[in-house]
Design a protein around this motif. Structure first.
Motif, PDB file in Angstrom:
ATOM      1  N   ASN A  34     -48.965 -13.896 -79.998  1.00 55.02           N
ATOM      2  CA  ASN A  34     -47.725 -13.511 -79.333  1.00 55.02           C
ATOM      3  C   ASN A  34     -48.009 -12.864 -77.982  1.00 55.02           C
ATOM      4  OD1 ASN A  34     -47.552 -13.423 -82.137  1.00 55.02           O
ATOM      5  ND2 ASN A  34     -46.521 -11.483 -82.189  1.00 55.02           N
ATOM      6  N   ILE A  35     -49.139 -12.227 -77.843  1.00 53.71           N
ATOM      7  CA  ILE A  35     -49.393 -11.464 -76.620  1.00 53.71           C
ATOM      8  C   ILE A  35     -50.519 -12.034 -75.760  1.00 53.71           C
ATOM      9  CG2 ILE A  35     -48.484  -9.290 -77.531  1.00 53.71           C
ATOM     10  CD1 ILE A  35     -51.361  -8.460 -78.156  1.00 53.71           C
ATOM     11  N   ALA A  36     -51.325 -12.890 -76.328  1.00 59.89           N
ATOM     12  CA  ALA A  36     -52.444 -13.454 -75.577  1.00 59.89           C
ATOM     13  C   ALA A  36     -52.805 -14.816 -76.155  1.00 59.89           C
ATOM     14  CB  ALA A  36     -53.655 -12.520 -75.646  1.00 59.89           C
ATOM     15  N   PRO A  37     -53.391 -15.667 -75.340  1.00 65.88           N
ATOM     16  CA  PRO A  37     -53.807 -16.978 -75.845  1.00 65.88           C
ATOM     17  C   PRO A  37     -55.009 -16.860 -76.767  1.00 65.88           C
ATOM     18  CG  PRO A  37     -54.511 -16.702 -73.580  1.00 65.88           C
ATOM     19  CD  PRO A  37     -53.689 -15.493 -73.922  1.00 65.88           C
ATOM     20  N   PRO A  38     -55.288 -17.903 -77.518  1.00 63.49           N
ATOM     21  CA  PRO A  38     -56.485 -17.901 -78.363  1.00 63.49           C
ATOM     22  C   PRO A  38     -57.744 -17.725 -77.527  1.00 63.49           C
ATOM     23  CG  PRO A  38     -55.083 -19.781 -78.861  1.00 63.49           C
ATOM     24  CD  PRO A  38     -54.532 -19.147 -77.629  1.00 63.49           C
ATOM     25  N   LEU A  39     -58.725 -17.095 -78.112  1.00 66.81           N
ATOM     26  CA  LEU A  39     -60.028 -16.961 -77.455  1.00 66.81           C
ATOM     27  C   LEU A  39     -60.903 -18.118 -77.928  1.00 66.81           C
ATOM     28  CD1 LEU A  39     -60.557 -13.113 -77.792  1.00 66.81           C
ATOM     29  CD2 LEU A  39     -59.888 -14.414 -75.756  1.00 66.81           C
ATOM     30  N   TYR A  40     -60.862 -19.202 -77.178  1.00 73.67           N
ATOM     31  CA  TYR A  40     -61.610 -20.395 -77.546  1.00 73.67           C
ATOM     32  C   TYR A  40     -63.109 -20.171 -77.388  1.00 73.67           C
ATOM     33  CZ  TYR A  40     -57.187 -22.898 -77.395  1.00 73.67           C
ATOM     34  OH  TYR A  40     -55.900 -23.315 -77.633  1.00 73.67           O
ATOM     35  N   ASN A  41     -63.888 -20.749 -78.300  1.00 73.53           N
ATOM     36  CA  ASN A  41     -65.342 -20.760 -78.165  1.00 73.53           C
ATOM     37  C   ASN A  41     -65.737 -21.670 -77.012  1.00 73.53           C
ATOM     38  OD1 ASN A  41     -64.536 -20.030 -80.807  1.00 73.53           O
ATOM     39  ND2 ASN A  41     -66.607 -20.323 -81.531  1.00 73.53           N
ATOM     40  N   LYS A  42     -64.952 -22.733 -76.855  1.00 73.78           N
ATOM     41  CA  LYS A  42     -65.192 -23.683 -75.775  1.00 73.78           C
ATOM     42  C   LYS A  42     -63.835 -24.116 -75.226  1.00 73.78           C
ATOM     43  CE  LYS A  42     -67.761 -27.774 -74.514  1.00 73.78           C
ATOM     44  NZ  LYS A  42     -68.829 -28.682 -74.888  1.00 73.78           N
TER      45      LYS A  42
END
Length: 159
Positions: A34-42
């Motif tokens: 809701n507050i930030a995008p996913p932290l993708y590994n890549k």
């Protein structure tokens, strides 16, 4: 331990060289998008030219089970194939990603019995909001009262 490489080796499309990894995500137990995008590994979406691809695939692995699903594109924009979230950083930076449409040439490969098949017609429901059971785009066989494969996005909420 992950068996990703060994599993993908059994999926002809995955080893064909026709696909490029755009996003990789180890899904957390309690994600809060809701507050930030996913932290993708890549994340290589910036290297993908607009409208330069005609297929999209997703691979999900949980414990010893996996599923690969590929389909004709439902967008020409690689920014819109990642996890939808409320942040405008998920998508094109202007509007939140909301995609609901029929997709063709769906291929499913899995080590779970009953999930395999080629050439299906499917439906993508991709949005960061709550949803309701209304059959939003009149998917054949979908209910208008039960949550199923033919729902409709709400205008707000945090799915």
């Amino acid at each position: 331990a992950s068996n990703t490489a060994a599993n993908l080796a059994h999926i002809p499309e995955a080893v064909s060289g026709d696909y490029q990894l755009v996003y990789e995500l180890n899904i957390p137990s309690n994600p809060n998008y809701n507050i930030a995008p996913p932290l993708y590994n890549k994340d290589t979406h910036e290297s993908i030219r607009f409208a330069s691809f005609d297929r999209i695939a997703y691979y999900l692995e949980v414990d010893d089970e996996y599923v690969w699903v590929s389909m004709d594109t439902f967008t020409d924009d690689s920014r819109k194939i990642g996890v939808p979230c409320l942040s405008l950083e998920c998508g094109d930076g202007v509007t939140r990603t909301v995609i609901q449409q029929i997709v063709n040439n769906v291929n499913v490969v899995s080590n779970v019995a009953g999930l395999n098949g080629l050439g299906y017609t499917g439906n993508v429901e991709f949005w960061p909001f709550n949803y309701g059971p209304a059959n939003g785009i009149s998917i054949p066989g979908a209910s208008t009262t039960d949550y199923d494969f033919g729902d409709a996005p709400a205008a707000d909420g945090v799915y």
